[in-house]
Design an enzyme around this catalytic site. Structure first.
Site, PDB file in Angstrom:
ATOM      1  N   LYS A  67      26.863  23.090 -61.587  1.00  0.00           N
ATOM      2  CA  LYS A  67      26.432  23.620 -62.468  1.00  0.00           C
ATOM      3  C   LYS A  67      27.050  25.181 -61.259  1.00  0.00           C
ATOM      4  O   LYS A  67      26.473  24.932 -60.698  1.00  0.00           O
ATOM      5  CB  LYS A  67      24.589  23.766 -62.071  1.00  0.00           C
ATOM      6  CG  LYS A  67      24.126  22.987 -63.871  1.00  0.00           C
ATOM      7  CD  LYS A  67      23.121  23.590 -64.195  1.00  0.00           C
ATOM      8  CE  LYS A  67      22.572  22.749 -64.918  1.00  0.00           C
ATOM      9  NZ  LYS A  67      21.811  21.343 -64.663  1.00  0.00           N
ATOM     10  N   GLU A  96      20.157   7.627 -61.103  1.00  0.00           N
ATOM     11  CA  GLU A  96      18.756   8.492 -60.460  1.00  0.00           C
ATOM     12  C   GLU A  96      17.978   8.648 -61.447  1.00  0.00           C
ATOM     13  O   GLU A  96      17.538   8.283 -62.542  1.00  0.00           O
ATOM     14  CB  GLU A  96      19.562  10.125 -60.269  1.00  0.00           C
ATOM     15  CG  GLU A  96      20.102  10.476 -60.957  1.00  0.00           C
ATOM     16  CD  GLU A  96      19.901  12.243 -60.710  1.00  0.00           C
ATOM     17  OE1 GLU A  96      18.830  12.737 -60.500  1.00  0.00           O
ATOM     18  OE2 GLU A  96      20.660  13.114 -61.772  1.00  0.00           O
TER      19      GLU A  96
HETATM   20  N1  PSU Z   1      21.967  18.958 -61.719  1.00  0.00           N
HETATM   21  C1  PSU Z   1      21.910  19.406 -62.824  1.00  0.00           C
HETATM   22  N2  PSU Z   1      20.323  18.401 -63.140  1.00  0.00           N
HETATM   23  C2  PSU Z   1      20.298  17.445 -61.983  1.00  0.00           C
HETATM   24  C3  PSU Z   1      19.760  17.831 -60.387  1.00  0.00           C
HETATM   25  C4  PSU Z   1      20.720  18.279 -60.437  1.00  0.00           C
HETATM   26  O1  PSU Z   1      22.721  19.366 -63.364  1.00  0.00           O
HETATM   27  O2  PSU Z   1      18.782  16.717 -62.538  1.00  0.00           O
HETATM   28  C5  PSU Z   1      19.222  17.186 -59.449  1.00  0.00           C
HETATM   29  C6  PSU Z   1      19.714  15.978 -59.146  1.00  0.00           C
HETATM   30  O3  PSU Z   1      18.908  14.471 -58.864  1.00  0.00           O
HETATM   31  C7  PSU Z   1      19.741  15.935 -57.995  1.00  0.00           C
HETATM   32  C8  PSU Z   1      18.724  16.660 -57.884  1.00  0.00           C
HETATM   33  O4  PSU Z   1      20.041  15.222 -56.845  1.00  0.00           O
HETATM   34  O5  PSU Z   1      18.670  17.649 -58.935  1.00  0.00           O
HETATM   35  C9  PSU Z   1      19.280  17.601 -56.334  1.00  0.00           C
HETATM   36  O6  PSU Z   1      18.077  19.141 -56.655  1.00  0.00           O
HETATM   37  P1  PSU Z   1      18.160  19.624 -55.254  1.00  0.00           P
HETATM   38  O7  PSU Z   1      18.948  21.330 -55.276  1.00  0.00           O
HETATM   39  O8  PSU Z   1      16.753  20.236 -54.616  1.00  0.00           O
HETATM   40  O9  PSU Z   1      18.951  19.384 -54.210  1.00  0.00           O
END
Ligand code: PSU
Ligand code: MN
Length: 299
Positions: free
Chosen positions: A156, A22
Site C-alpha cells: 500500500k 498468514e
Molecule cells: N498490509 C496489508 N494488510 C495486512 C498487513 C499488511 O495490506 O494485513 C499485515 C501483514 O500481516 C504484514 C503486517 O506482515 O501487516 C506488517 O506489519 P508492520 O507494518 O507492523 O510490520
C-alpha cells in the site's frame, strides 16, 4: 511447541503443493465476520487449484500450521489475539497466548515445515518518514533471510514504495511482476516504480524459484500480482484517503506495530468499505496464483 495438521503433513510427503497463509490479515487486517469468510474462501481457492492451504497462527502457545475451522474462528473473532512478528514468537509461545502471525513470522514458521509458497494481500515495507522513525517492517528482513516465495499485490502507498524497493535490492530480494512491468500498489494495478523482472506464467516463476534454490542463493522471492481491474480503486481517490489516514495516525501518535492495523481500519472506514472489497478480491487473486505456482514447483 509446534503442531502441523495431518492434511498438510500428507501433502508435503506426497509432493502435493502447499500454500502457507498468514493470520494477522485475519485478526488485524479486516473486521469480523468478513475476515473469517475471507480466510475460509482463500483456503477453498487453494484447494480448487489442486493444493493444500496451511494457515499459520499461535493457538494457546502452540505454533499451529494448518488451522482447523474452530481455530480460524478464534483468530478471526477474539479481541486479545496478539499481532506476532518474529520478535514476538517466543513470548507468545512461552506465555500460552493466541497470536496471529504477520508475513515475517509466517515465513519463518512455514520454513520450519518446509513449505515454499505463501500467499497474502500486502506486505509490510519501509514506512513513509522512516528516515526519522526507523519504521521498516520485519517482513523485508525476513524476505532477505528465509527461502520462501511470497505472492502479494504489492504494498500500500501508506508505505514508501521507492524506499521499499531500494531496501529489497540491498537485501538481495528479487521483485517479480506477474504479467506486469510496474510495481502494483495494492488498491491500484500500478505505481510509478518498475519491478525487477516481469514473468508471464506460473511455470516461469516456478523455474526462477527452482533456479535460485539450485544455486543455493538464500532468501525469499517477492511475486507481485496486480489487483484484478474490475476491483481496482481510482488512484487519486485512494491516495487522498491514505493521506488523511496517515495524518490521523500522526495526530494520534500511533506508532510501532499498531500503525499498520490503524491505517487499514481507517482506510476501510473512510472509503465506506470499498477498500475492504478490493482487499478481499486481491487476496483471492493472490491465493490462486500462489497455488498455480506451487503446483508447478512440485512437478
Ligand atoms: N498490509 C496489508 N494488510 C495486512 C498487513 C499488511 O495490506 O494485513 C499485515 C501483514 O500481516 C504484514 C503486517 O506482515 O501487516 C506488517 O506489519 P508492520 O507494518 O507492523 O510490520
Ligand atoms: Mn513497523
Amino acid at each position: 511447541m509446534i503442531k502441523i495438521n495431518e492434511e498438510v503433513l500428507n501433502a508435503l510427503k506426497n509432493k502435493q503443493g502447499v500454500v502457507a497463509l498468514e493470520s494477522t490479515i485475519i485478526s488485524h487486517g479486516m473486521p469480523y465476520p468478513e475476515n473469517l469468510l475471507m480466510a475460509k474462501k482463500v483456503e477453498r481457492i487453494i484447494r480448487e487449484n489442486g493444493c493444500v492451504p496451511a494457515t499459520i497462527a499461535i493457538i494457546e502457545g502452540v505454533i499451529t500450521i494448518g488451522l482447523t475451522e474452530k481455530e480460524l474462528e478464534i483468530i478471526a473473532s477474539s479481541q486479545n489475539t496478539m499481532k506476532v512478528s518474529k520478535r514476538d514468537i517466543a513470548f507468545a509461545v512461552a506465555a500460552n497466548k493466541n497470536g496471529a502471525t504477520t508475513v515475517s513470522a509466517t515465513m519463518l514458521i512455514a520454513k520450519m515445515a518446509n513449505i515454499e509458497m505463501f500467499a497474502t494481500g500486502g506486505i509490510g515495507g519501509v514506512h513513509r518518514g522512516a528516515e526519522n522513525t526507523f519504521d521498516i517492517s520485519r517482513d523485508l528482513e525476513e524476505l532477505s533471510e528465509t527461502d520462501i516465495t511470497v505472492v502479494c499485490a504489492g504494498a500500500k502507498s501508506v508505505l514508501d514504495l521507492g524506499l521499499t524497493m531500494e531496501y529489497l535490492e540491498t537485501q538481495g530480494v528479487e521483485v517479480i511482476g506477474y504479467q506486469t512491468q510496474k510495481l502494483p500498489a495494492f488498491y491500484t494495478r500500478e505505481s510509478e516504480f518498475n519491478v525487477n523482472y516481469c514473468l508471464e506464467t506460473p511455470a516461469e516463476i516456478a523455474r526462477l524459484i527452482k533456479t535460485k534454490r539450485k544455486l543455493q542463493l538464500s532468501g525469499g522471492i517477492l511475486v507481485t500480482n496486480p489487483i484484478p481491474k474490475e476491483y481496482s480503486i481510482d488512484e487519486k481517490y485512494i491516495e487522498s484517503i491514505i493521506n488523511d489516514a496517515l495524518k490521523e495516525a500522526k495526530d494520534q501518535k500511533i506508532v510501532g506495530k499498531d500503525i499498520t492495523p490503524f491505517l487499514l481500519k481507517r482506510i476501510k472506514e473512510l472509503t465506506g468499505g470499498i477498500s475492504l472489497k478490493a482487499n478481499l478480491e486481491l487476496v483471492y487473486n493472490n491465493a490462486m496464483l500462489a497455488a498455480q505456482i506451487a503446483k508447478e514447483l512440485v512437478k
